[in-house]
Design a protein around this motif. Structure first.
Motif, PDB file in Angstrom:
ATOM      1  N   GLU A   1      -4.608  -2.469  -6.322  1.00 54.63           N
ATOM      2  CA  GLU A   1      -4.621  -3.147  -5.029  1.00 54.63           C
ATOM      3  C   GLU A   1      -3.626  -4.309  -5.006  1.00 54.63           C
TER       4      GLU A   1
ATOM      5  N   ARG B   1      -0.126  -2.846  -4.860  1.00 56.73           N
ATOM      6  CA  ARG B   1       0.105  -2.266  -3.541  1.00 56.73           C
ATOM      7  C   ARG B   1       0.395  -3.354  -2.506  1.00 56.73           C
ATOM      8  N   ASN B   2      -0.360  -4.435  -2.567  1.00 51.86           N
ATOM      9  CA  ASN B   2      -0.126  -5.542  -1.639  1.00 51.86           C
ATOM     10  C   ASN B   2       1.256  -6.155  -1.841  1.00 51.86           C
TER      11      ASN B   2
END
Length: 382
Positions: A100, A103-104
């Motif tokens: 996550e 991805r951010n």
């Protein structure tokens, strides 16, 4: 087919401004012309500049799981493998949390006009595959250089090192150990040999701080730069603290250097002699480095680079050269960064905010001024 009409195109390796029409087909720049080209899909770029999408040539995207951790601590306490603060955090972070965070950060790069990046990824083959999964459906190209802790093991056999390096290369775009201070010259040569055999990138950090250079000279009689070049590395990172003769050796070798001035400044490591490297004809790239300390924003990196270079040299430095570090100078490694027929259509269309196209991008452009991002010929929603 997509046609970009009447834009001020920063064309070719030199980023020469030209008012032209750009024809894109199958993700490739098919034609650059003065003629009007019939097409159902077109963009009126008459008030825009058409620039290659930016390239972040050195980033540790996995470190975005630990933003602003360790500020003020010695560099080696934070990033020296295998037991630095970042390595302990990475090992203790669940895969879902890492994915996550990565991805951010990739989304953040897209927002700021970055079409591709070169990542230095810990975790062996599994770490490489985790990053590929994290960005798999995002419109950004990740060139992933892997690592394996076996390179730090003084007891590991040559055969075991080769086996593990090959295991990383099967899933990655290259191999990039942290630095010459953590590996032997023999291990460095094995890494380069295996990368060359696989046709992949071999990269390494060198001369990031004075202490590593001092230790290398004391222990081996050679600088980190000299040892890395002797091993055959062609993509060096940082070179913040060269000693006498280092830069001339880099020029003679034909190696490229990735500069990370904001990171060097944040870590009190110094500022690389950018003007001198440029005068010597060294191919210079630009990256944001560790996300623990920096955002992966190449617009901020370019502005800092231009101004700190002029400040340190106390002389003018051409802004086009900084923009080239973030675009066309990367083409040998990424295959992108150049607006020319036959190249991938990775582009940003930005507002012209001043009369100087290069300073308009470097000094004044923010994410909001990037009107279109095109990756592989497709319009990207940011």
């Amino acid at each position: 087919m997509l046609v970009v009409e009447n834009g001020t195109i920063l064309r070719g390796p030199e980023l020469t401004p030209q008012r032209k029409n750009l024809v894109i087909e199958d993700g490739i720049i098919k034609e650059i012309t003065d003629e009007r080209v019939p097409s159902g899909e077109r963009i009126d770029a008459s008030k825009l500049m058409v620039c290659p999408a930016l390239v972040n040539s050195h980033v540790h995207i996995g470190d975005s799981v630990a933003l602003d951790v360790g500020d003020g601590r010695p560099l080696e306490d934070i990033v020296r493998p295998p037991n630095g603060l970042k390595h302990r955090i990475l090992e203790s972070s669940p895969p879902g949390m890492l994915m996550e965070a990565m991805r951010n950060s990739a989304r953040d790069m897209i927002t700021h006009g970055i079409g591709s990046f070169i990542d230095y990824r810990e975790g062996g083959p599994e770490g490489v595959e985790l990053l590929r999964e994290a960005i798999g459906d995002l419109p950004i190209s990740g060139i992933i250089l892997g690592r394996d802790p076996v390179v730090f093991d003084q007891e590991a056999s040559r055969a075991e090192i080769r086996r593990r390096v090959r295991g990383v290369l099967r899933v990655s775009d290259g191999f990039a150990p942290s630095g010459m201070g953590e590996i032997t010259d023999e291990t460095a040569s094995i890494i380069v040999e295996e990368c060359e055999r696989a046709g992949k990138i071999a990269s390494i950090h060198v001369a990031e701080h004075r202490e590593s250079q001092r230790r290398s000279l004391e222990d081996t009689g050679m600088s980190e730069v000299e040892r890395a070049l002797n091993a055959g590395f062609k993509l060096l990172v940082h070179l913040t603290n060269p000693v006498r003769g280092d830069l001339e050796l880099v020029r003679e070798s034909g190696a490229s250097v990735v500069l990370c001035p904001r990171s060097n400044g944040a870590l009190s490591s110094g500022i690389p002699p950018i003007r001198r490297m440029h005068e010597l004809g060294i191919n210079l790239l630009l990256g944001t480095d560790n996300l623990m300390f920096n955002s992966p924003d190449m617009l901020r990196e370019m502005e800092y680079t231009l101004k700190v270079t002029r400040g340190c040299a106390r002389r003018y430095f051409p802004p086009v050269e900084v923009l080239r570090m973030a675009t066309s100078n990367t083409s040998a490694f990424t295959g992108t960064g150049v607006i020319e027929e036959g190249f991938p259509a990775d582009l940003i269309l930005v507002e012209m905010l001043s009369g100087d196209p290069y300073l308009s991008i470097i000094n004044r452009t923010e994410s909001k001024n990037i009107i279109y991002l095109i990756i592989k010929g497709k319009l990207v929603k940011r």
